[in-house]
Write a protein that holds these residues in place. Structure first.
Motif, short mmCIF file in Angstrom:
data_model
loop_
_atom_site.label_atom_id
_atom_site.label_comp_id
_atom_site.label_asym_id
_atom_site.label_seq_id
_atom_site.Cartn_x
_atom_site.Cartn_y
_atom_site.Cartn_z
N PHE A 86 20.17 12.45 -82.58
CA PHE A 86 20.47 13.20 -81.36
C PHE A 86 19.51 12.82 -80.24
O PHE A 86 19.92 12.71 -79.07
CB PHE A 86 20.37 14.71 -81.65
CG PHE A 86 21.67 15.33 -82.05
CD1 PHE A 86 22.62 15.68 -81.11
CD2 PHE A 86 21.95 15.55 -83.39
CE1 PHE A 86 23.83 16.25 -81.49
CE2 PHE A 86 23.16 16.12 -83.78
CZ PHE A 86 24.10 16.47 -82.82
N ALA A 87 18.24 12.64 -80.58
CA ALA A 87 17.27 12.25 -79.55
C ALA A 87 17.61 10.88 -78.97
O ALA A 87 17.47 10.67 -77.75
CB ALA A 87 15.86 12.24 -80.15
N TYR A 88 18.06 9.97 -79.81
CA TYR A 88 18.43 8.64 -79.30
C TYR A 88 19.69 8.69 -78.44
O TYR A 88 19.78 8.02 -77.41
CB TYR A 88 18.62 7.67 -80.46
CG TYR A 88 19.13 6.32 -80.04
CD1 TYR A 88 18.27 5.39 -79.48
CD2 TYR A 88 20.48 5.99 -80.17
CE1 TYR A 88 18.73 4.15 -79.05
CE2 TYR A 88 20.95 4.76 -79.75
CZ TYR A 88 20.08 3.84 -79.20
OH TYR A 88 20.53 2.62 -78.78
N LEU A 89 20.68 9.49 -78.88
CA LEU A 89 21.93 9.58 -78.11
C LEU A 89 21.70 10.23 -76.75
O LEU A 89 22.36 9.89 -75.76
CB LEU A 89 22.97 10.38 -78.90
CG LEU A 89 23.46 9.72 -80.20
CD1 LEU A 89 24.43 10.64 -80.92
CD2 LEU A 89 24.12 8.38 -79.92
N ASN A 90 20.75 11.17 -76.67
CA ASN A 90 20.44 11.80 -75.39
C ASN A 90 19.63 10.89 -74.48
O ASN A 90 19.73 10.99 -73.26
CB ASN A 90 19.67 13.11 -75.63
CG ASN A 90 20.52 14.16 -76.29
OD1 ASN A 90 21.74 14.22 -76.08
ND2 ASN A 90 19.90 15.02 -77.10
N ASP A 91 18.84 9.99 -75.07
CA ASP A 91 18.01 9.09 -74.28
C ASP A 91 17.92 7.75 -75.00
O ASP A 91 16.92 7.45 -75.67
CB ASP A 91 16.61 9.69 -74.08
CG ASP A 91 15.78 8.89 -73.08
OD1 ASP A 91 16.36 8.06 -72.37
OD2 ASP A 91 14.56 9.11 -73.04
N PRO A 92 18.97 6.91 -74.90
CA PRO A 92 19.00 5.64 -75.66
C PRO A 92 18.14 4.56 -75.02
O PRO A 92 18.62 3.65 -74.35
CB PRO A 92 20.49 5.27 -75.63
CG PRO A 92 21.00 5.89 -74.38
CD PRO A 92 20.21 7.14 -74.15
N LYS A 93 16.84 4.66 -75.23
CA LYS A 93 15.91 3.66 -74.70
C LYS A 93 15.35 2.77 -75.80
O LYS A 93 15.31 1.55 -75.67
CB LYS A 93 14.77 4.36 -73.94
CG LYS A 93 15.21 5.07 -72.68
CD LYS A 93 14.02 5.70 -71.97
CE LYS A 93 14.45 6.40 -70.67
NZ LYS A 93 13.30 7.02 -69.96
N ASP A 94 14.85 3.39 -76.87
CA ASP A 94 14.23 2.63 -77.95
C ASP A 94 15.30 2.03 -78.86
O ASP A 94 16.50 2.15 -78.62
CB ASP A 94 13.29 3.54 -78.75
CG ASP A 94 12.20 4.14 -77.87
OD1 ASP A 94 11.83 3.47 -76.90
OD2 ASP A 94 11.77 5.27 -78.17
N ASN A 95 14.83 1.42 -79.92
CA ASN A 95 15.75 0.86 -80.91
C ASN A 95 16.52 1.98 -81.59
O ASN A 95 15.95 3.02 -81.95
CB ASN A 95 14.99 0.05 -81.95
CG ASN A 95 14.33 -1.19 -81.35
OD1 ASN A 95 14.87 -1.77 -80.40
ND2 ASN A 95 13.19 -1.58 -81.89
#
Length: 223
Positions: free
Chosen positions: A107-116
């Motif tokens: 969820f954290a990646y989908l909200n802010d897809p910056k890292d791998n």
């Protein structure tokens, strides 16, 4: 009545504006205990929890009905317009809460897809719709299944429900019913096998003592 339902007016404001107290009426040891308890409660509030714990029920249908009844009661107290399908709202709440508990990194990646992207995002390929998404043969639930956590009480309830609907036919039939119902579990075979190992009905009928069949007369050619 309104005060009991919604609480004081300041509770709806920003926590910065909440009234504070120095707790001078408490002794130093009790003050430390109270402040540590408040700190622990504040930290635990960040963890998403369902309105009704998953562990309270042994069947998925009962959990959904109890959650839907809670939403009906909440709308009645707040004088809101009741939802047309409270069972559907209860299902959305239960599955969304479960995903927020299990897939926090995703969820954290989908909200802010910056890292791998996490491994699960790579494996499921969430950003690409293949050829199956363009067909109209399958239902929407089959093309876009609900992702469930492998080790979660709600997943066990879903698998048990599918196992009962397919009449306790085993791992393969339960796994097929699970996918046809619109659910996807990582390493689903292991998850289904774990749930079926606890099924009392399967244990009752599969652990019967073996009996040899009755012997019949030999044919005339061997007499």
């Amino acid at each position: 009545m309104q005060y009991w339902v919604s609480g004081p007016k300041w509770i709806a404001e920003n926590p910065i504006n909440w009234p504070s107290s120095s707790l001078d009426s408490l002794s130093s040891p009790n003050k430390d205990i109270f402040q540590s308890a408040v700190l622990h409660t504040t930290v635990s509030d960040s963890i998403v929890e369902p309105v009704i714990p998953y562990e309270r029920f042994s069947k998925l249908s009962k959990l959904i009905k109890a959650t839907a009844f809670f939403f009906k009661f909440r709308d009645l107290l707040k004088h809101n317009v009741p939802t047309s399908d409270p069972d559907h709202c209860a299902r959305i709440h239960l599955f969304h809460t479960m995903q927020q508990q299990i897939f926090q990194k995703e969820f954290a990646y989908l909200n802010d897809p910056k890292d791998n992207p996490p491994e699960l995002v790579k494996d499921l390929n969430l950003f690409l719709d293949g050829r199956i998404a363009q067909t109209s043969v399958y239902e929407y639930e089959l093309i876009h299944p609900i992702l469930l956590g492998k080790h979660h009480p709600l997943t066990e309830l879903v698998i048990s429900d599918c196992h009962e609907k397919c009449k306790h036919l085993g791992i393969g039939a339960t796994l097929t019913k699970l996918r046809l119902s619109g659910f996807w579990v990582p390493q689903s075979r292991q998850a289904v096998k774990k749930v079926l190992s606890k099924c009392f009905t399967c244990k009752k009928f599969n652990n019967l003592a073996f009996k040899y069949p009755k012997l019949t007369n030999l044919p005339k050619t061997q007499g």
